[in-house]
Each structure stands twice: as C-alpha cells, then as structure tokens.
Design an enzyme around this catalytic site. Structure first.
Site, PDB file in Angstrom:
ATOM      1  N   HIS A   1      15.761  19.852   0.592  1.00  0.00           N
ATOM      2  CA  HIS A   1      16.491  18.595   0.428  1.00  0.00           C
ATOM      3  C   HIS A   1      16.144  17.919  -0.902  1.00  0.00           C
ATOM      4  CE1 HIS A   1      17.027  18.986   4.767  1.00  0.00           C
ATOM      5  NE2 HIS A   1      17.835  17.939   4.772  1.00  0.00           N
TER       6      HIS A   1
ATOM      7  N   ASN B   1       8.039  23.000  -0.377  1.00  0.00           N
ATOM      8  CA  ASN B   1       9.007  22.215   0.391  1.00  0.00           C
ATOM      9  C   ASN B   1       8.396  21.621   1.655  1.00  0.00           C
ATOM     10  OD1 ASN B   1      11.672  21.264   1.264  1.00  0.00           O
ATOM     11  ND2 ASN B   1      11.579  22.929   2.744  1.00  0.00           N
TER      12      ASN B   1
END
Length: 288
Positions: free
Chosen positions: A130, A162
């Site tokens: 994201h 991440n």
C-alpha cells in the site's frame, strides 16, 4: 546547498544500499535551497492543435484518480503509482471499517492494457504494498476498499519491509496527528541507479507473465505537517529490501529536493520553502 545528481537519490547511505555521496561546489547539479522556486506547474491545455499531432496525441498519460481518502497519479508504463497523496487528522483517522472485508482488486478506471493485474503478483515473491495504508482509511467500508485497488499498490519486499519497517513508517506518520493539526503525506516509488564497473545503471525487476509491473528499487514518503500557521517538512527514502528493525529512521531522512530530483516531482509548491522548518528538527524522527 546539496549536490544532487538528476537521476540519483541523495548524498547518504540508505540502509545497506549505498547511494552516491555527492558534495562538491561548482557542479552543474548544484541545487541552491535559497534560490527562488520555479513555477513548474505546466499548462495542461490541448496540445494537439498543430500539424504534427493532427491525428492524435500519443501521451504519456498519467491517470489522476481521486478516492475517498487519497489522490493518486498512475504510471501506465510502469503499472505503479507515480505518487499517492493523503491528508491525515485525528478526526479523519477515526472509523470502524475492517480491512478483513476488503479484497485486492484491479482498478478498472485504468484501460486493461495499461493496468496492473492480480495475476502479475501471483507467486512473484513480492507483496502488494500500500501507498495509502488501509489503516488510514477506517472512515467507512468504501474508503477501506479503495485502498486495496492496485493503483494504490507497488511491489514491495514482504518480510522486513512491507510487513515491518514500511508499516512502522506508516504508523509514524499517523502518530504525527497527535502533535499537529494537519498531516499531508505523499508516498511513491523510486527507480534508482546502481554502480557497476564504474558506470551507473537503472535496473529493476518486472513481475507478471508476460512481464507487466515494475519493481521499484526504493520508496519515499514526503511529509508536511501544520500547526497553526507553522509548517514543517520532511522526506524519507528507503530501499525496497528487508531493513533491520533497529535501524534508526533518521538514517533515511533525506532533503525533499533529493526525492524531487530523483522522482521528477515537486512537492507542496504552493508553500514558500524557505519558511518551512525541517520536520526532524521539530520532532524526534524515530519509531516508538
């Protein structure tokens, strides 16, 4: 002054990834922080009214997409966002939307031939990372689901990045809302050169079958905070690789102009840069 080479990010060492140390005067790539800012906002008028483009304008096209909790510019060639912009406050972070109700989806606002596809990530070894975090969009289910569109994603190393260090940086940005009235954050990918045999090359993996989505070498977050009439600005550039949790966030603090030069972007150009204080001089840039 900072000596900034047009295609490289920063006169620092980003984690274990060496980035060229650049610092000499009388160099064509000197950027004078005290010089007046140029107005780089280009006219987006119709450029096809000439004999050369009589039958169409080839591009490039950067799709602009406005969602509930973010805006993004999408790069059709790399199948990644150029940038994703957010505005965070204590109030707009509130909500009860649950990410377990959201699924990763292709963004059908992008033509199919230029779109990132779910199958591109399948068994690629990379997470769908994201840019606007799901935790920033708890406002309602629609806002949450929009963060799972692939136009808000780029391939990221999973363990150590991440799922760890990048997530800690996301939380750091959210936590700024406890100290500032408004937090503006722009995140995105970078594709930085590496040196081999005395020469510089830009090399990145492309995932998908056929190859479709570029894997960034680095990611950035540029953060502007406002308290009353006072502004502070900071930028962080991180390698797309596992980063030890003990690594200080300050190791990735870079001049905003460094990211601008590397990404070909200009951040918060409506503010007079000389009147804005460095973020990490205002607060301690570290994780809790």
């Amino acid at each position: 002054m900072f000596r900034i080479l047009a295609v490289v990010v920063a006169s620092i060492s980003i984690g274990a990834t060496a980035v060229p140390a650049l610092s000499q005067a009388n160099d064509p790539y000197i950027f004078d922080l005290n010089s007046p800012q140029l107005d780089v906002r280009a006219s987006l008028g119709d450029n096809t009214d000439n004999e050369f483009l009589k039958y169409g304008y080839p591009g490039p096209v950067s799709d602009f997409l406005l969602r509930s909790r973010y805006a993004t510019s999408f790069n059709r060639a790399l199948r990644n966002p150029n940038w994703v912009a957010e505005h965070l406050t204590l109030a707009n972070l509130n909500g009860t939307a649950d990410r377990s109700n959201a699924d990763f989806k292709e963004d059908k606002d992008i033509p199919a031939m230029f779109r990132a596809h779910l199958k591109d990530y399948y068994r690629s070894g990379f997470d769908r990372g994201h840019m606007c975090p799901a935790a920033d969009a708890k406002k309602d289910d629609q806002a949450m689901k929009e963060t799972f569109l692939l136009t808000n994603m780029a391939p990221q190393v999973g363990v150590g990045f991440n799922r760890n260090y990048w997530a800690y940086l996301e939380a750091f940005v959210r936590d700024l809302t406890a100290s500032f009235d408004d937090v503006y954050c722009i995140s995105g990918p970078l594709y930085l050169p590496v040196q081999e045999d005395g020469k510089w090359y830009v090399k990145y993996q492309v995932i998908g079958n056929p190859p479709n989505v570029a894997v960034p070498t680095h990611f950035f977050k540029v953060v502007l905070v406002k308290q009353g009439s006072n502004f502070s600005l900071g930028a962080f550039a991180l390698p797309n690789k596992a980063i030890d949790n003990s690594t200080p966030l300050a190791d990735f603090d870079v001049p905003v102009e460094t990211v601008e030069k590397a990404a070909g972007l200009v951040f918060f150009d409506k503010l007079e840069r000389t009147s804005v204080t460095p973020l990490c001089s205002k607060i301690k840039c570290s994780f809790k």
